[in-house]
Write a protein that holds these residues in place. Structure first.
Motif, mmCIF file in Angstrom:
data_model
loop_
_atom_site.group_PDB
_atom_site.id
_atom_site.type_symbol
_atom_site.label_atom_id
_atom_site.label_comp_id
_atom_site.label_asym_id
_atom_site.label_seq_id
_atom_site.Cartn_x
_atom_site.Cartn_y
_atom_site.Cartn_z
ATOM 1 N N LEU A 875 -2.693 -4.503 -6.571
ATOM 2 C CA LEU A 875 -3.493 -5.518 -6.392
ATOM 3 C C LEU A 875 -4.781 -4.102 -5.882
ATOM 4 O O LEU A 875 -4.738 -3.914 -4.549
ATOM 5 N N ASP A 876 -4.963 -3.500 -7.148
ATOM 6 C CA ASP A 876 -5.812 -1.941 -6.761
ATOM 7 C C ASP A 876 -7.348 -2.041 -5.710
ATOM 8 O O ASP A 876 -7.429 -1.009 -4.936
ATOM 9 N N GLU A 877 -7.644 -3.122 -6.069
ATOM 10 C CA GLU A 877 -8.968 -3.254 -4.926
ATOM 11 C C GLU A 877 -8.783 -3.846 -3.724
ATOM 12 O O GLU A 877 -9.660 -3.671 -2.636
ATOM 13 N N LEU A 878 -7.609 -4.081 -2.929
ATOM 14 C CA LEU A 878 -7.402 -4.723 -1.788
ATOM 15 C C LEU A 878 -7.025 -3.549 -0.796
ATOM 16 O O LEU A 878 -5.278 -2.845 -1.042
ATOM 17 N N ARG A 879 -7.381 -3.041 0.117
ATOM 18 C CA ARG A 879 -7.391 -2.066 0.968
ATOM 19 C C ARG A 879 -6.928 -2.208 2.305
ATOM 20 O O ARG A 879 -6.655 -2.033 3.269
ATOM 21 N N THR A 880 -7.210 -3.737 2.544
ATOM 22 C CA THR A 880 -6.879 -4.842 3.858
ATOM 23 C C THR A 880 -6.086 -5.489 4.058
ATOM 24 O O THR A 880 -5.688 -6.523 2.732
ATOM 25 N N VAL A 881 -5.094 -5.673 5.466
ATOM 26 C CA VAL A 881 -4.451 -6.206 4.972
ATOM 27 C C VAL A 881 -5.473 -8.196 5.198
ATOM 28 O O VAL A 881 -6.353 -8.340 5.677
ATOM 29 N N PRO A 882 -4.874 -8.981 3.998
ATOM 30 C CA PRO A 882 -5.013 -10.522 4.083
ATOM 31 C C PRO A 882 -5.219 -11.187 5.498
ATOM 32 O O PRO A 882 -4.148 -10.434 6.530
ATOM 33 N N ASP A 883 -6.134 -11.287 6.037
ATOM 34 C CA ASP A 883 -7.031 -11.694 7.100
ATOM 35 C C ASP A 883 -6.249 -13.458 7.882
ATOM 36 O O ASP A 883 -6.557 -14.429 6.472
ATOM 37 N N GLY A 884 -5.357 -13.858 8.489
ATOM 38 C CA GLY A 884 -4.875 -14.719 8.720
ATOM 39 C C GLY A 884 -3.025 -14.145 8.410
ATOM 40 O O GLY A 884 -2.125 -15.573 9.033
ATOM 41 N N LEU A 885 -2.777 -13.419 7.564
ATOM 42 C CA LEU A 885 -1.391 -13.000 8.062
ATOM 43 C C LEU A 885 -0.324 -12.955 9.132
ATOM 44 O O LEU A 885 0.632 -14.203 8.815
ATOM 45 N N GLN A 886 -1.111 -13.422 10.384
ATOM 46 C CA GLN A 886 -0.420 -13.065 11.175
ATOM 47 C C GLN A 886 0.270 -14.845 11.943
ATOM 48 O O GLN A 886 1.095 -15.088 12.580
ATOM 49 N N HIS A 887 -1.048 -15.833 11.204
ATOM 50 C CA HIS A 887 -0.157 -17.345 11.238
ATOM 51 C C HIS A 887 0.651 -18.019 10.577
ATOM 52 O O HIS A 887 0.927 -18.321 11.025
ATOM 53 N N LEU A 888 1.433 -17.008 9.897
ATOM 54 C CA LEU A 888 2.256 -17.191 8.604
ATOM 55 C C LEU A 888 3.722 -17.016 9.816
ATOM 56 O O LEU A 888 4.793 -16.514 9.970
ATOM 57 N N LYS A 889 3.783 -18.479 10.311
ATOM 58 C CA LYS A 889 5.411 -18.180 11.710
ATOM 59 C C LYS A 889 6.408 -18.136 10.975
ATOM 60 O O LYS A 889 7.458 -17.630 11.752
ATOM 61 N N LEU A 897 4.080 -3.875 -3.500
ATOM 62 C CA LEU A 897 4.755 -2.557 -4.488
ATOM 63 C C LEU A 897 3.422 -2.168 -5.333
ATOM 64 O O LEU A 897 2.773 -3.306 -5.938
ATOM 65 N N SER A 898 3.663 -1.352 -5.372
ATOM 66 C CA SER A 898 1.989 -0.177 -6.184
ATOM 67 C C SER A 898 0.918 -0.700 -5.469
ATOM 68 O O SER A 898 0.034 -0.876 -6.424
ATOM 69 N N MET A 899 0.486 -0.723 -4.287
ATOM 70 C CA MET A 899 -0.301 -1.618 -3.985
ATOM 71 C C MET A 899 -1.293 -0.038 -2.983
ATOM 72 O O MET A 899 -0.378 1.300 -2.640
ATOM 73 N N PRO A 900 -2.762 0.341 -2.626
ATOM 74 C CA PRO A 900 -3.127 1.186 -2.060
ATOM 75 C C PRO A 900 -3.146 1.996 -1.269
ATOM 76 O O PRO A 900 -2.179 0.917 -0.261
ATOM 77 N N THR A 901 -2.778 3.230 -0.552
ATOM 78 C CA THR A 901 -2.760 4.108 0.553
ATOM 79 C C THR A 901 -2.875 3.333 1.569
ATOM 80 O O THR A 901 -1.983 3.091 2.372
ATOM 81 N N LEU A 902 -4.549 3.204 1.758
ATOM 82 C CA LEU A 902 -4.932 2.755 2.745
ATOM 83 C C LEU A 902 -4.055 0.989 3.565
ATOM 84 O O LEU A 902 -3.655 0.533 3.996
ATOM 85 N N PHE A 903 -3.925 0.539 2.091
ATOM 86 C CA PHE A 903 -3.334 -1.003 2.417
ATOM 87 C C PHE A 903 -2.106 -0.831 3.165
ATOM 88 O O PHE A 903 -1.569 -1.328 4.156
ATOM 89 N N VAL A 904 -1.368 0.052 2.571
ATOM 90 C CA VAL A 904 0.372 0.149 3.569
ATOM 91 C C VAL A 904 0.159 0.368 4.688
ATOM 92 O O VAL A 904 1.535 0.243 5.173
ATOM 93 N N LYS A 905 -0.479 1.955 4.482
ATOM 94 C CA LYS A 905 -0.640 2.770 6.076
ATOM 95 C C LYS A 905 -0.537 1.475 7.340
ATOM 96 O O LYS A 905 -0.314 1.365 8.167
ATOM 97 N N GLU A 906 -2.120 0.059 6.713
ATOM 98 C CA GLU A 906 -2.333 -0.591 7.540
ATOM 99 C C GLU A 906 -0.902 -1.711 8.018
ATOM 100 O O GLU A 906 -0.559 -2.056 8.754
ATOM 101 N N ILE A 907 -0.460 -2.380 6.316
ATOM 102 C CA ILE A 907 0.300 -2.972 6.778
ATOM 103 C C ILE A 907 1.481 -2.513 7.187
ATOM 104 O O ILE A 907 2.319 -3.131 8.476
ATOM 105 N N ASP A 908 2.522 -1.187 7.514
ATOM 106 C CA ASP A 908 2.639 -0.190 7.708
ATOM 107 C C ASP A 908 2.790 -1.096 9.735
ATOM 108 O O ASP A 908 3.853 -0.474 10.227
ATOM 109 N N ARG A 909 1.941 -0.643 10.113
ATOM 110 C CA ARG A 909 1.887 -0.298 11.291
ATOM 111 C C ARG A 909 1.628 -1.409 12.426
ATOM 112 O O ARG A 909 2.189 -1.681 13.043
#
Length: 923
Positions: A875-889, A897-909
């Protein structure tokens, strides 16, 4: 005008040969008196019906007699009984052979088609051959019935079957109840490895709803159900006003159960039970129990419940005063727990996980006087660990084996010898065969059809994972499965498998997303029990692989052969109905001698399975096996199927997946009973689809290539039983033809449509599917989502690929009631995906791949509440983590896989503090 006679010398010789081959049978079986022969033929249908009924009756008789023999304590007497039973089994085999011969060679045999003169002669020859075969079978029936009657009468007279049978059941229950006493008297400090389930059950007992609640502990024999339940019961019963522990036998009476409950409740309160308790009927006993429990918070433990109707028998006595009263039930049968739901709240704890780290500690507690792993002598540690591993975490085995070894000298040599002969020790050591007895009770409690299905696991090695589809098709081919209205035999067989799972006899290795069994196995100790039954009943035999065959019978029904074995043992070939070849070492090829031998010597086979063996070519005389119903070359090295495949007119399953076969011979069209044609994808181009329409029982076929004239899909449209359809090279011009054919397939469950290379838009909005579809895969350029897709109420998996949708499809799909998996790949051109409130309630897996313009994903708080797997790829244009991901209990796994660097850094954090794990595709 056609002549009724052959025109050429060659044709004359062929027909003469056919007639001559039938003559030896006539000379052999023709009765000396013609009038007797005519009477036999007149009563033939009646005789076949009678021997069929008598065969079923004989199997029931053998089943009961076998239990009597097993319960006989005098070894010599038991051996004589088993020997007589062996003769009865052989008689049953012969009766089954007669029935099979009638069904296949007489009842369903039809004359060959051809020119009119040839058809006429063929019909005449067929009539003669059929008469001879009927006469041959008719002559066998009286002899077989006479043998069976004599043997049955002799057995009954000699061993008083009915009296002995009742006695054996009582003795077995007494023995079993004695064996169950130990866990009921264990001290708290002796309980090992149950900390986590103890806390869970304690919480269920103390907390929760006000209403009466049933807590069921379900699991395999010997896994520690009683130990766990009694341990928890002892911890909590002081917090209840009344408590009682009742051991339930397999042959309990409701009245005695209620009397026992009254006595326990009276004893607790230091009261004398009513003086007339022994004469009270059920109604008075129920009132007596209710009076003692009225307005009191109570806990009752019913240990070892076998009958699902148990709750009907007891629940009216267990009053519900909405005061957090609790009932604990231990059982091997999941259906017992389910049955309680009809009138009570139920909590179920499946005690499936074997002991792991605590296995060794439990073993040491029993084997060494010091009572802990620290007490194990250093020189015995390795061999002790080896013995514990063989127990596979089953507490019953660990405790029993530890107890036996505690009486032996601490000699490494003696312990190693014991370990090497553990299977034999389990059979002959009276202190260890209690394991087999306890496990064997589950087998004895099965209905006859499930016993046969369970025994089939003995045809595979220990620890062998079996694909459920393979197993159920073999059960069907064997004739174990009974037809039920509105279901295929395979669907009924899957229910049988689930029945064995729910009885804690079969372990599930992997489930489908919907929870259907994909692979399964049996525990090693259950496998040992099955192997004993397999050998004792002549069900089958395992040849090779180091198995001891010294006690095996010449008369067995099925063979499992290790690939490097030549099958030189003495076995009555006429009885063999199934051969399963198990792979040896990877570098070993299948014995050429064995391959040639099978179609020559074992022509009555129903099942022939070469899966994953080093088979290089198909046996030349394969066409001899006219009884064959299941044939698998899957995973072998064969390259060609012979034309003789067309002679296997009773074949139901042909599996050539993962082979080098690239062409199916046209003779395949003769297999009118074929239901499962399982091939490599490359085979589809070789199929003459114009001949497929007559194979109306087909449920699974290779992928279909759409041709310009549409012949293939027209013929496939005649297959009303089809469950799976994959269409390739689909073009817009085929829309009407394809969907009209699909709508004729009322049983279709999986549909996959893939377009050819051109990327023109396909308009599916004018079509519709009225079906029971479970899976839908569309690889087409659509631009607009067809409005009939959201109306597929049973759809569980939806994949859209290269669809180039311009509108967000989630709005239409969010309320689909059964959807479990959704995959969008190159499927959407928009920038935002919005999962709206309450949407996708059951969705467990979401794949979003190569959505080039997507730059934001919104997940409302109440959406996707069942989601466990989220895969984000390319998803080459997706730079931010899905809004609401924290609600998935319930989220467990996130694939990035093969995601933008900014996305990877944020999801890793963010992921460091979450309950789900992240996989970046390189782990």
């Amino acid at each position: 005008m056609h002549s009724p006679f052959p025109r050429s010398k060659t044709q004359m010789e062929n027909y003469t040969k056919v007639a001559e081959t039938s003559m030896p049978f006539a000379r052999r079986y023709l009765p000396p008196k013609p009038f007797e022969a005519l009477k036999m033929m007149r009563d033939f249908s009646k005789e076949v019906a009678e021997i069929t009924d008598e065969h079923g009756s004989l199997l029931d008789f053998i089943d009961d007699a076998d239990k009597v023999a097993d319960a006989e304590e005098d070894v010599k007497r038991r051996d004589r009984m088993k020997e007589r039973l062996m003769r009865l089994r052989e008689a049953a085999f012969r009766m089954e052979d007669v029935i099979d011969e009638y069904c296949i060679r007489v009842k369903e045999k039809q004359p060959q088609h051809g020119p009119r003169w040839a058809a006429s002669l063929s019909k005449t020859v067929h009539s003669i051959k059929t008469f001879i075969l009927r006469l041959q079978i008719a002559c066998k029936i009286p002899d077989e019935k006479s043998v069976v009657r004599d043997e049955k009468v002799g057995f009954e007279r000699q061993y008083f079957l009915e009296k002995k049978l009742n006695s054996s059941r009582e003795n077995k229950n007494v023995t079993f109840n004695q064996l169950r006493m130990d866990p009921l008297f264990m001290k708290e400090e002796e309980v090992v490895g149950l900390a986590e389930p103890t806390e869970r059950l304690t919480d269920w007992l103390a907390m929760g709803r006000e209403e009466r609640t049933v807590i069921s502990v379900v699991g395999i024999a010997g896994v520690g159900k009683t130990t766990l339940a009694k341990h928890v019961f002892d911890r909590v019963h002081q917090y209840f006003e009344c408590h009682a522990l009742i051991t339930v036998s397999q042959s309990y009476t409701v009245e005695e159960l209620l009397r026992d409950l009254v006595r326990k409740l009276c004893k607790e309160r230091k009261e004398d039970p009513p003086c007339k308790i022994s004469t009270m009927d059920r109604g008075f006993l129920i009132e007596e129990v209710r009076d003692r429990l009225h307005k009191k918070r109570y806990v009752v433990l019913f240990d070892d419940v076998w009958n699902e109707k148990f709750w009907d028998d007891i629940q009216s006595a267990l009053i519900d005063d909405k005061n957090k009263s609790r009932i604990i039930i231990t059982t091997r049968l999941e259906k017992v727990a389910v049955f309680c739901k009809k009138s009570s709240f139920v909590k179920v704890h499946k005690l499936e996980e074997p002991l792991k780290d605590d296995s060794f500690r439990l073993f040491c507690r029993k084997a060494f006087k010091y009572g802990s792993s620290g007490g194990c002598p250093e020189e015995l540690k390795d061999i002790s660990l080896e013995i514990v591993r063989k127990c596979k975490g089953l507490p019953l085995a660990i405790v029993a084996i530890g107890g036996v070894l505690s009486q032996k000298d601490d000699s490494e040599k003696e312990w190693r010898l014991f370990s090497q002969n553990l299977s034999s020790e389990l059979k002959r050591n009276p202190d260890l065969n209690i394991i087999t007895k306890i496990i064997g009770l589950s087998y004895d409690n099965l209905p006859s059809h499930l016993r046969l299905c369970l025994l089939y696991f003995g045809m595979y090695p220990k620890d062998y994972e079996i694909e459920s589809e393979r197993l159920v098709r073999q059960w069907v081919a064997e004739g174990f499965v009974t037809h039920e209205e509105g279901k295929t035999l395979e669907e009924v067989a899957h229910e049988y498998l689930l029945g064995l799972v729910r009885r804690s006899l079969v372990q599930v290795s992997s489930f489908s997303m919907k929870g259907k069994v994909k692979k399964c196995r049996v525990h090693d100790l259950i496998h040992d029990m099955i192997r004993t039954k397999v050998k004792d009943t002549c069900f089958g035999e395992y040849i090779g692989g180091g198995h001891d065959q010294s006690e095996s019978s010449e008369s067995v029904r099925r063979l499992t052969i290790q690939a490097n074995n030549d099958l030189n043992r003495r076995i009555k070939r006429s009885h063999i109905r199934s051969i399963i070849v198990i792979p040896g070492k990877k570098e070993e090829l299948l014995s050429v001698h064995l391959v040639k031998k099978i179609p020559k010597d074992y022509i009555l086979l129903k099942v022939l399975d070469f899966e994953d063996c080093g088979l290089l070519c198909v046996p030349k005389k394969l066409g001899n096996l006219i009884y064959l119903r299941y044939l698998s070359f899957r995973g072998t090295q064969i390259k060609v199927l012979p034309k003789s495949i067309g002679k296997l007119v009773n074949l139901e399953t042909l599996d050539i997946r993962q082979t080098q076969v690239c062409k199916v011979p046209k003779e395949i069209k003769k297999l009118r009973k074929l239901r499962h044609l399982l091939t490599p994808d490359s085979v589809s181009s070789s199929i003459e689809w114009k001949d497929i329409g007559g194979m109306t029982r087909l449920q699974k076929i290779p992928q279909v290539r759409m041709e310009g004239d549409g012949v293939a899909i027209r013929e496939v449209g005649k297959l009303k039983q089809l469950r799976v359809l994959r269409v390739l090279c689909f073009g817009g011009e085929h829309i009407t033809l394809l969907f009209s054919s699909i709508n004729e397939m009322e049983h279709l469950q999986a549909l996959r449509i893939e377009k050819s290379d051109d990327r023109n838009v396909v308009d599916l909005t004018t079509t519709s599917i009225i079906s029971e579809l479970r899976k839908l895969f569309l690889d087409l350029k659509l631009e607009k989502l067809p409005n009939w897709i959201p109306q597929l109420l049973h759809l569980e998996r939806l994949t859209l690929r290269h669809s180039d949708l311009t509108n967000d499809p989630l709005e239409s799909l969010k309320d689909m009631p059964s959807l479990l998996v959704l995959s969008l790949s190159h499927a959407y051109e928009g920038k935002t995906l919005h999962f709206q409130p309450g949407g996708f309630k059951k969705l467990r897996k979401l794949n979003l791949e190569h959505l080039w313009n997507l730059n934001s994903i919104l997940m409302d708080e109440t959406a996707l509440q069942s989601l466990e797997h989220l895969n984000l790829k390319g998803l080459d244009e997706l730079r931010t983590v899905p809004d609401g991901l924290q609600h998935l209990k319930k989220l467990k796994f996130l694939l990035v896989l093969s995601m933008p660097t900014l996305f990877v850094k944020e999801i890793d954090r963010i992921g460091k503090d979450q309950h789900w794990s992240i996989n970046y595709g390189y782990m």
